[in-house]
Write a protein that holds these residues in place. Sequence first.
Motif, short mmCIF file in Angstrom:
data_model
loop_
_atom_site.label_atom_id
_atom_site.label_comp_id
_atom_site.label_asym_id
_atom_site.label_seq_id
_atom_site.Cartn_x
_atom_site.Cartn_y
_atom_site.Cartn_z
N MET A 1 0.77 -1.14 0.05
CA MET A 1 0.17 -0.05 0.02
C MET A 1 0.86 1.33 -0.02
O MET A 1 0.33 2.33 -0.58
N ALA A 2 2.09 1.09 0.69
CA ALA A 2 2.97 2.18 0.54
C ALA A 2 3.36 2.64 -0.55
O ALA A 2 3.61 3.79 -1.07
N HIS A 3 3.60 1.41 -1.43
CA HIS A 3 4.11 1.95 -2.97
C HIS A 3 2.94 2.64 -3.66
O HIS A 3 3.49 3.44 -4.39
N ALA A 4 1.92 2.26 -3.46
CA ALA A 4 0.95 3.18 -4.32
C ALA A 4 0.82 4.79 -4.20
O ALA A 4 0.87 5.39 -4.95
N TYR A 5 1.07 4.85 -2.62
CA TYR A 5 1.10 6.33 -2.51
C TYR A 5 2.49 6.97 -2.91
O TYR A 5 2.49 8.00 -3.06
N PHE A 6 3.64 6.15 -2.91
CA PHE A 6 4.59 6.55 -3.60
C PHE A 6 4.68 7.04 -4.96
O PHE A 6 4.89 8.10 -5.36
N LEU B 1 0.03 8.04 -14.17
CA LEU B 1 0.83 7.28 -13.24
C LEU B 1 0.00 7.40 -11.89
O LEU B 1 0.01 6.47 -11.10
N VAL B 2 -0.48 8.61 -11.46
CA VAL B 2 -1.49 8.85 -10.58
C VAL B 2 -2.51 7.74 -10.50
O VAL B 2 -3.11 7.06 -9.54
N SER C 1 -4.52 0.36 -7.54
CA SER C 1 -4.01 -0.60 -6.50
C SER C 1 -3.70 -0.22 -4.97
O SER C 1 -3.03 -1.04 -4.50
N ARG C 2 -4.66 0.81 -4.51
CA ARG C 2 -4.48 1.01 -3.19
C ARG C 2 -4.90 0.11 -2.30
O ARG C 2 -4.76 0.24 -1.06
#
Length: 101
Positions: free
Chosen positions: A1-6, A44-45, A51-52
Amino acid sequence: MAHAYFYALLGVSVFVLALHALIHNVNLLRKILAVNVMCSGVFLVLVALASRTSGAVDPVPHAMVITGIVITVSATALALTLMLRLYQATGKNQLSDGCGE
């Protein structure tokens, strides 16, 4: 989940940098390229936000990105054609500065 926000933050950063380039460049080709980079940031956003959740990936944003790529290619072709016609008519690759030339 942290990858999605990054990746979402990275997409926003790419969008902001391209917006800066769009505002500060007078060359039309660079403006067209800046708009394309802005579209890439938006894509990209959208993919990052698809996938969040920890479950299955939402396919709707992916379909929107594929549609957006097709629209971006056609809009870029139109913009390049208009830029070439402007260059043939005026001999300049930039818009008028508004000073009454």
